[in-house]
Design a protein around this motif. Sequence first.
Motif, PDB file in Angstrom:
ATOM      1  N   PRO A 148       0.804  -1.230   0.000  1.00  0.00           N
ATOM      2  CA  PRO A 148       0.000   0.000   0.000  1.00  0.00           C
ATOM      3  C   PRO A 148       0.835   1.278   0.000  1.00  0.00           C
ATOM      4  N   ALA A 149       2.029   1.248   0.603  1.00  0.00           N
ATOM      5  CA  ALA A 149       2.859   2.457   0.649  1.00  0.00           C
ATOM      6  C   ALA A 149       3.232   2.940  -0.744  1.00  0.00           C
ATOM      7  N   ASN A 150       3.234   2.041  -1.713  1.00  0.00           N
ATOM      8  CA  ASN A 150       3.603   2.443  -3.071  1.00  0.00           C
ATOM      9  C   ASN A 150       2.620   3.452  -3.657  1.00  0.00           C
ATOM     10  N   LEU A 151       1.398   3.490  -3.125  1.00  0.00           N
ATOM     11  CA  LEU A 151       0.421   4.478  -3.590  1.00  0.00           C
ATOM     12  C   LEU A 151       0.921   5.900  -3.370  1.00  0.00           C
ATOM     13  N   LYS A 166      -9.695   5.091  -3.031  1.00  0.00           N
ATOM     14  CA  LYS A 166     -10.562   3.955  -2.698  1.00  0.00           C
ATOM     15  C   LYS A 166      -9.757   2.703  -2.355  1.00  0.00           C
ATOM     16  N   LEU A 167      -8.465   2.697  -2.682  1.00  0.00           N
ATOM     17  CA  LEU A 167      -7.614   1.566  -2.313  1.00  0.00           C
ATOM     18  C   LEU A 167      -6.982   1.752  -0.939  1.00  0.00           C
ATOM     19  N   THR A 168      -7.265   2.866  -0.271  1.00  0.00           N
ATOM     20  CA  THR A 168      -6.640   3.148   1.027  1.00  0.00           C
ATOM     21  C   THR A 168      -7.555   2.844   2.206  1.00  0.00           C
ATOM     22  N   GLY A 169      -8.716   2.285   1.950  1.00  0.00           N
ATOM     23  CA  GLY A 169      -9.632   1.988   3.043  1.00  0.00           C
ATOM     24  C   GLY A 169     -10.174   3.220   3.731  1.00  0.00           C
ATOM     25  N   GLY A 170     -10.268   4.316   3.003  1.00  0.00           N
ATOM     26  CA  GLY A 170     -10.811   5.540   3.569  1.00  0.00           C
ATOM     27  C   GLY A 170      -9.830   6.365   4.372  1.00  0.00           C
ATOM     28  N   ARG A 171      -8.573   5.967   4.411  1.00  0.00           N
ATOM     29  CA  ARG A 171      -7.590   6.696   5.223  1.00  0.00           C
ATOM     30  C   ARG A 171      -7.077   7.959   4.537  1.00  0.00           C
ATOM     31  N   PHE A 172      -7.128   7.982   3.226  1.00  0.00           N
ATOM     32  CA  PHE A 172      -6.614   9.130   2.479  1.00  0.00           C
ATOM     33  C   PHE A 172      -7.638   9.553   1.438  1.00  0.00           C
ATOM     34  N   ALA A 173      -7.903  10.858   1.382  1.00  0.00           N
ATOM     35  CA  ALA A 173      -8.759  11.398   0.328  1.00  0.00           C
ATOM     36  C   ALA A 173      -7.932  11.840  -0.872  1.00  0.00           C
ATOM     37  N   ARG A 174      -6.677  12.153  -0.626  1.00  0.00           N
ATOM     38  CA  ARG A 174      -5.741  12.535  -1.680  1.00  0.00           C
ATOM     39  C   ARG A 174      -4.341  12.154  -1.205  1.00  0.00           C
ATOM     40  N   ASN A 175      -3.370  12.331  -2.059  1.00  0.00           N
ATOM     41  CA  ASN A 175      -2.006  11.949  -1.697  1.00  0.00           C
ATOM     42  C   ASN A 175      -1.320  13.093  -0.952  1.00  0.00           C
ATOM     43  N   VAL A 176      -1.612  13.195   0.327  1.00  0.00           N
ATOM     44  CA  VAL A 176      -1.037  14.276   1.133  1.00  0.00           C
ATOM     45  C   VAL A 176       0.452  14.071   1.385  1.00  0.00           C
ATOM     46  N   LEU A 177       0.958  12.865   1.167  1.00  0.00           N
ATOM     47  CA  LEU A 177       2.362  12.594   1.475  1.00  0.00           C
ATOM     48  C   LEU A 177       3.316  13.236   0.476  1.00  0.00           C
ATOM     49  N   ILE A 178       2.795  13.678  -0.671  1.00  0.00           N
ATOM     50  CA  ILE A 178       3.656  14.363  -1.635  1.00  0.00           C
ATOM     51  C   ILE A 178       3.475  15.877  -1.574  1.00  0.00           C
ATOM     52  N   ALA A 231     -10.259  -4.960 -10.593  1.00  0.00           N
ATOM     53  CA  ALA A 231     -11.190  -5.748  -9.784  1.00  0.00           C
ATOM     54  C   ALA A 231     -12.250  -4.883  -9.115  1.00  0.00           C
ATOM     55  N   HIS A 232     -11.895  -3.633  -8.784  1.00  0.00           N
ATOM     56  CA  HIS A 232     -12.831  -2.731  -8.112  1.00  0.00           C
ATOM     57  C   HIS A 232     -13.632  -1.872  -9.092  1.00  0.00           C
TER      58      HIS A 232
END
Length: 278
Positions: A148-151, A166-178, A231-232
Amino acid sequence: MAGDASRRAVLRLGGLAAGAGLLGTGLLGTSLLGAAWPGAARAAGLQLPPGPLLIPSEGHALRRLTEHLSDLPRRRSFTTVPMILNDPAEWDARPLAAVLHNDAGPRQVWNNTDLAGPWLNLMRNALNTEIWGFRHPDFLVVSVTHGPANLALYDQSAWDRYQLAKLTGGRFARNVLIEETPAGALDPGDYERPDGVFSSAAVSIPLLMRRGVVFMSCHNAIWEQAGALIAHGLNRDGLSQGALAAELTNHLIPGVVLVPGAVGTLPELEQAGFTYAR
């Protein structure tokens, strides 16, 4: 007077350093005391985020590697990719070789898989301890990023187009890590500032890149994430898994080093002298 107290503190530190045999070695220069960060001397390449490098002036080998990696091109024009990469032209072979064969050190490789975990902050702590605690300005950190960290290594346009949240289980709405944080623009000379550029308030992938951290992305993770999107029902363009994996690869953020597989690259790094961390 405050100025006299500061001078006495520096003299005391200098005395301790002399007793420890650190003076004259280049390991306790002004940048490690928080006075000089040569931000103007940064790479001209396109593989670094905006802003000055945050590498100590004594970190000559790390600076050379960071600037060299910035100048090396990355192939990001794939139309399809296979499940198993077997040709160096399919990954960032030259940047990977540069990391494996360089004179920066000590060196540490992190096996990072948990997108929502403390992985970025742990690498920040390792850098701070090695640079200021053990006086290793050339300390090199590599994040072998998969699962998952690769996201976190895809740009926001990929997150938007393929609804990666949608692949983060609701933990992230956007990529805040960048995203850069306000603390990332503060004076690096004040390295002890609790909310400063080297604090937990400034943790982000771009800032760690400016400190010389190398982020590697796993092709196998990309392939599996492409499969998960299919798949999703998130494959809006109806692409094959190979074509969708290629599209995700093309949207890795600048500076990332694509490797054929994370767990297969870890032994290569360990054989090159990297200490394993997780």
